[in-house]
Design a protein around this motif. Structure first.
Motif, PDB file in Angstrom:
ATOM      1  N   ARG A   6      -4.449  -4.899   7.546  1.00 49.98           N
ATOM      2  CA  ARG A   6      -5.594  -5.436   6.828  1.00 49.98           C
ATOM      3  C   ARG A   6      -5.233  -6.030   5.474  1.00 49.98           C
ATOM      4  O   ARG A   6      -5.725  -7.105   5.117  1.00 49.98           O
ATOM      5  CB  ARG A   6      -6.644  -4.338   6.656  1.00 49.98           C
ATOM      6  N   PRO A   7      -4.368  -5.377   4.660  1.00 44.78           N
ATOM      7  CA  PRO A   7      -4.032  -6.007   3.371  1.00 44.78           C
ATOM      8  C   PRO A   7      -3.370  -7.366   3.515  1.00 44.78           C
ATOM      9  O   PRO A   7      -3.528  -8.234   2.659  1.00 44.78           O
ATOM     10  CB  PRO A   7      -3.080  -4.986   2.729  1.00 44.78           C
ATOM     11  N   VAL A   8      -2.621  -7.585   4.613  1.00 44.45           N
ATOM     12  CA  VAL A   8      -1.927  -8.858   4.800  1.00 44.45           C
ATOM     13  C   VAL A   8      -2.917  -9.984   5.032  1.00 44.45           C
ATOM     14  O   VAL A   8      -2.699 -11.124   4.616  1.00 44.45           O
ATOM     15  CB  VAL A   8      -0.933  -8.739   5.979  1.00 44.45           C
ATOM     16  N   THR A   9      -4.046  -9.693   5.650  1.00 44.72           N
ATOM     17  CA  THR A   9      -5.044 -10.724   5.948  1.00 44.72           C
ATOM     18  C   THR A   9      -6.129 -10.805   4.883  1.00 44.72           C
ATOM     19  O   THR A   9      -7.071 -11.580   5.041  1.00 44.72           O
ATOM     20  CB  THR A   9      -5.692 -10.431   7.311  1.00 44.72           C
ATOM     21  N   SER A  10      -6.023 -10.022   3.831  1.00 47.20           N
ATOM     22  CA  SER A  10      -7.044 -10.023   2.787  1.00 47.20           C
ATOM     23  C   SER A  10      -6.627 -10.949   1.653  1.00 47.20           C
ATOM     24  O   SER A  10      -5.472 -10.960   1.220  1.00 47.20           O
ATOM     25  CB  SER A  10      -7.257  -8.602   2.251  1.00 47.20           C
ATOM     26  N   ALA A  11      -7.595 -11.716   1.153  1.00 51.80           N
ATOM     27  CA  ALA A  11      -7.302 -12.676   0.085  1.00 51.80           C
ATOM     28  C   ALA A  11      -6.885 -11.990  -1.201  1.00 51.80           C
ATOM     29  O   ALA A  11      -6.130 -12.557  -2.002  1.00 51.80           O
ATOM     30  CB  ALA A  11      -8.526 -13.564  -0.156  1.00 51.80           C
ATOM     31  N   VAL A  12      -7.377 -10.759  -1.435  1.00 46.55           N
ATOM     32  CA  VAL A  12      -7.072 -10.093  -2.700  1.00 46.55           C
ATOM     33  C   VAL A  12      -5.578  -9.821  -2.848  1.00 46.55           C
ATOM     34  O   VAL A  12      -5.042  -9.811  -3.959  1.00 46.55           O
ATOM     35  CB  VAL A  12      -7.876  -8.778  -2.811  1.00 46.55           C
ATOM     36  N   THR A  13      -4.858  -9.648  -1.743  1.00 43.66           N
ATOM     37  CA  THR A  13      -3.417  -9.428  -1.818  1.00 43.66           C
ATOM     38  C   THR A  13      -2.726 -10.633  -2.457  1.00 43.66           C
ATOM     39  O   THR A  13      -1.823 -10.480  -3.300  1.00 43.66           O
ATOM     40  CB  THR A  13      -2.850  -9.181  -0.410  1.00 43.66           C
ATOM     41  N   TYR A  14      -3.159 -11.809  -2.107  1.00 40.60           N
ATOM     42  CA  TYR A  14      -2.504 -13.031  -2.593  1.00 40.60           C
ATOM     43  C   TYR A  14      -2.994 -13.419  -3.987  1.00 40.60           C
ATOM     44  O   TYR A  14      -2.232 -14.004  -4.763  1.00 40.60           O
ATOM     45  CB  TYR A  14      -2.737 -14.146  -1.587  1.00 40.60           C
ATOM     46  N   THR A  15      -4.249 -13.106  -4.322  1.00 45.34           N
ATOM     47  CA  THR A  15      -4.700 -13.367  -5.698  1.00 45.34           C
ATOM     48  C   THR A  15      -3.983 -12.433  -6.675  1.00 45.34           C
ATOM     49  O   THR A  15      -3.643 -12.841  -7.794  1.00 45.34           O
ATOM     50  CB  THR A  15      -6.214 -13.189  -5.826  1.00 45.34           C
ATOM     51  N   ARG A  16      -3.742 -11.194  -6.253  1.00 47.93           N
ATOM     52  CA  ARG A  16      -3.004 -10.271  -7.110  1.00 47.93           C
ATOM     53  C   ARG A  16      -1.558 -10.712  -7.273  1.00 47.93           C
ATOM     54  O   ARG A  16      -0.986 -10.603  -8.368  1.00 47.93           O
ATOM     55  CB  ARG A  16      -3.072  -8.852  -6.533  1.00 47.93           C
ATOM     56  N   LEU A  78      -7.399  -9.703  -9.959  1.00 47.18           N
ATOM     57  CA  LEU A  78      -7.072  -8.379  -9.413  1.00 47.18           C
ATOM     58  C   LEU A  78      -8.256  -7.742  -8.709  1.00 47.18           C
ATOM     59  O   LEU A  78      -8.080  -6.916  -7.809  1.00 47.18           O
ATOM     60  CB  LEU A  78      -6.585  -7.454 -10.529  1.00 47.18           C
ATOM     61  N   PHE A  79      -9.471  -8.091  -9.128  1.00 47.17           N
ATOM     62  CA  PHE A  79     -10.684  -7.513  -8.536  1.00 47.17           C
ATOM     63  C   PHE A  79     -11.659  -8.636  -8.202  1.00 47.17           C
ATOM     64  O   PHE A  79     -12.700  -8.777  -8.841  1.00 47.17           O
ATOM     65  CB  PHE A  79     -11.343  -6.529  -9.502  1.00 47.17           C
ATOM     66  N   PRO A  80     -11.342  -9.463  -7.206  1.00 49.51           N
ATOM     67  CA  PRO A  80     -12.241 -10.577  -6.873  1.00 49.51           C
ATOM     68  C   PRO A  80     -13.505 -10.075  -6.191  1.00 49.51           C
ATOM     69  O   PRO A  80     -13.721  -8.882  -6.049  1.00 49.51           O
ATOM     70  CB  PRO A  80     -11.388 -11.431  -5.930  1.00 49.51           C
ATOM     71  N   GLY A  81     -14.347 -11.028  -5.747  1.00 52.29           N
ATOM     72  CA  GLY A  81     -15.614 -10.671  -5.116  1.00 52.29           C
ATOM     73  C   GLY A  81     -15.429  -9.928  -3.810  1.00 52.29           C
ATOM     74  O   GLY A  81     -14.316  -9.821  -3.264  1.00 52.29           O
ATOM     75  N   GLN A  82     -16.552  -9.450  -3.265  1.00 51.18           N
ATOM     76  CA  GLN A  82     -16.496  -8.648  -2.043  1.00 51.18           C
ATOM     77  C   GLN A  82     -15.878  -9.423  -0.881  1.00 51.18           C
ATOM     78  O   GLN A  82     -15.256  -8.841   0.003  1.00 51.18           O
ATOM     79  CB  GLN A  82     -17.908  -8.193  -1.670  1.00 51.18           C
ATOM     80  N   HIS A  83     -16.033 -10.760  -0.865  1.00 44.78           N
ATOM     81  CA  HIS A  83     -15.517 -11.542   0.253  1.00 44.78           C
ATOM     82  C   HIS A  83     -13.995 -11.524   0.321  1.00 44.78           C
ATOM     83  O   HIS A  83     -13.410 -11.794   1.371  1.00 44.78           O
ATOM     84  CB  HIS A  83     -15.997 -12.993   0.128  1.00 44.78           C
ATOM     85  N   ALA A  84     -13.340 -11.201  -0.810  1.00 45.35           N
ATOM     86  CA  ALA A  84     -11.878 -11.242  -0.863  1.00 45.35           C
ATOM     87  C   ALA A  84     -11.245  -9.869  -0.841  1.00 45.35           C
ATOM     88  O   ALA A  84     -10.031  -9.757  -0.894  1.00 45.35           O
ATOM     89  CB  ALA A  84     -11.427 -11.992  -2.118  1.00 45.35           C
ATOM     90  N   ARG A  85     -12.035  -8.814  -0.778  1.00 44.00           N
ATOM     91  CA  ARG A  85     -11.475  -7.468  -0.881  1.00 44.00           C
ATOM     92  C   ARG A  85     -11.013  -6.945   0.473  1.00 44.00           C
ATOM     93  O   ARG A  85     -11.477  -7.380   1.528  1.00 44.00           O
ATOM     94  CB  ARG A  85     -12.505  -6.491  -1.467  1.00 44.00           C
ATOM     95  N   VAL A  86     -10.118  -5.980   0.381  1.00 44.95           N
ATOM     96  CA  VAL A  86      -9.688  -5.281   1.582  1.00 44.95           C
ATOM     97  C   VAL A  86     -10.837  -4.402   2.070  1.00 44.95           C
ATOM     98  O   VAL A  86     -11.462  -3.711   1.270  1.00 44.95           O
ATOM     99  CB  VAL A  86      -8.446  -4.409   1.287  1.00 44.95           C
ATOM    100  N   PRO A  87     -11.179  -4.424   3.365  1.00 48.74           N
ATOM    101  CA  PRO A  87     -12.259  -3.565   3.852  1.00 48.74           C
ATOM    102  C   PRO A  87     -12.021  -2.108   3.487  1.00 48.74           C
ATOM    103  O   PRO A  87     -10.935  -1.570   3.659  1.00 48.74           O
ATOM    104  CB  PRO A  87     -12.206  -3.771   5.378  1.00 48.74           C
TER     105      PRO A  87
END
Length: 406
Positions: A6-16, A78-87
């Motif tokens: 899941r972290p690999v497919t989450s946008a927050v990993t790449y924004t961080r 580091l803390f984007p919106g809900q759409h970019a977070r890891v479930p």
């Protein structure tokens, strides 16, 4: 999808990770000036990583708005919106966006900038090396050259099977990205989080909000609850009496009580809307005659004794005392019906006393504990520095309130 991926497919990993890479921009800009990026030795790489530290420390210590800029950037990346977070990662950022107000804040900001600088430099170096290794493996699989300079991992000899190893450095890079992003997120909470002063201010604001919500809830409970209780008792009495005159008086009492409740509701709604229109005057103990009359119109025999200058009571005490008396009468009508009630209001030099007594019906089994209304009476008294007792006494139900006037 398995939780591991899941972290690999989450946008927050790449924004961080991008947030980390931005931190490497300053040392790389300095490296173009000195010592340069051509044939760089290990000692020169260390120099590139360390030489910007005095600059960022000075900026954090001398410019208070640097903390705000870093806080805004950390919140965004580091803390984007809900759409970019890891479930499953629903935790709030806890990052402050206020400028530095103390040397402690400036010191924490300086430490954060140094950490971000060095971590960003390391992240950039690792990214280049892992991607270079992947490209070198592609080259080793398609050509006869077996070694490529500047890669992080040693390469095997030239062989088409090297193409199978290309995903290995990429997956390692993704793992480093996930771990590095989480470590920087934890560090940001510690170094860019609210200071003790900001936490205290936020706690005080939250406390004020809760107290206001509690006060509004008590207001609505007392006012609307009293109106509905009077209406129900009046309607039942009018139907049982089957008398046109009594029914007319009951309807008048219901109308008057309902109008007063609507005024209270409108006043509370104005407070919630926070509009510019002035709120209507809250009733005080000087308006108790109307309250007692509505109880009498419901069939209760109210014996009232008032001693002392009620009109000279302090505003907060008088307003809260009115609500306490209202709830006490509502409690009588709701649980005992139209029974004889004794109301004693005594204004002394240093205290106000309210005593409400009514006979307990034989069929009622009292536990000595009231509902939210009686609990509200005790809470109001405590907030004013007084005390209230409720419960059965000598075959009667008593509500006794003492409020200081100091």
């Amino acid at each position: 999808m398995p939780r591991f991926f899941r972290p690999v497919t989450s946008a927050v990993t790449y924004t961080r990770w991008l947030h980390l890479l931005i931190g490497s921009a300053i040392p790389l800009m300095g490296a173009f000036i000195t010592p340069g990026l051509s044939r760089t030795s290990p000692a020169e790489w260390v120099q590139i990583a360390l030489q910007p530290i005095p600059l960022v420390v000075a900026a954090a210590l001398l410019l208070p708005f640097v903390r705000r800029a870093e806080g805004l950037q950390a919140r965004l990346m580091l803390f984007p919106g809900q759409h970019a977070r890891v479930p499953g990662d629903e935790e709030e950022s806890g990052i402050s966006v206020a400028p530095s107000v103390s040397w402690r804040d400036r010191g924490r900001t300086a430490l954060w900038l140094v950490l971000r600088l060095e971590a960003g430099f390391l992240a950039g170096y690792v990214t280049v090396q892992f991607l270079g290794t992947a490209l070198a493996l592609v080259g080793a699989a398609s050509s006869e050259r077996g070694e490529e300079p500047g890669v992080l991992l040693p390469l095997p000899g030239p062989h088409p099977a090297n193409a199978l190893l290309v995903p290995v450095p990429i997956m390692l890079l993704l793992g480093v990205m996930v771990v590095g992003g989480r470590l920087m997120t934890s560090a940001a909470r510690r170094l860019l989080g609210p200071s003790p002063t900001e936490r205290l201010a936020a706690l005080e604001e939250r406390t004020e909000q809760l107290l206001e919500r509690n006060r509004i809830a008590r207001e609505l409970h007392d006012s609307i609850g009293h109106a509905l209780t009077v209406a129900v008792v009046q309607a039942g009495a009018a139907r049982a009496a089957a008398d046109a005159g009594f029914t007319e008086r009951a309807l008048g009492a219901i109308e008057e009580t309902g109008r007063a409740a609507l005024e209270d509701l409108e006043r509370v709604l104005r407070v919630l809307r926070e509009d510019e229109q002035p709120a209507s005057r809250r009733p005080t103990l000087s308006d108790a005659a109307q309250l007692l009359e509505s109880a009498r119109a419901s069939g209760a025999k109210v014996d009232t004794e008032v001693s002392g200058p009620v009109e000279r009571l302090p505003g907060p005490v008088s307003r809260e005392a009115y609500r306490m008396l209202q709830e006490a009468l509502t409690n009588v009508l709701r649980h005992s019906g139209p029974v004889p009630v004794q109301v004693r209001i005594t204004v002394r030099e240093t205290a106000l006393e309210i005593d409400v007594r009514n006979a307990l019906p034989a069929a009622r089994e009292s536990t000595g504990r009231g509902g939210s209304g009686l609990r509200g009476i005790r809470e109001r008294a405590t907030l004013l520095g007084g005390r209230a007792t409720t419960g059965p006494r000598d075959g009667e139900w008593q509500v006794h309130v003492e409020l200081p006037l100091g």
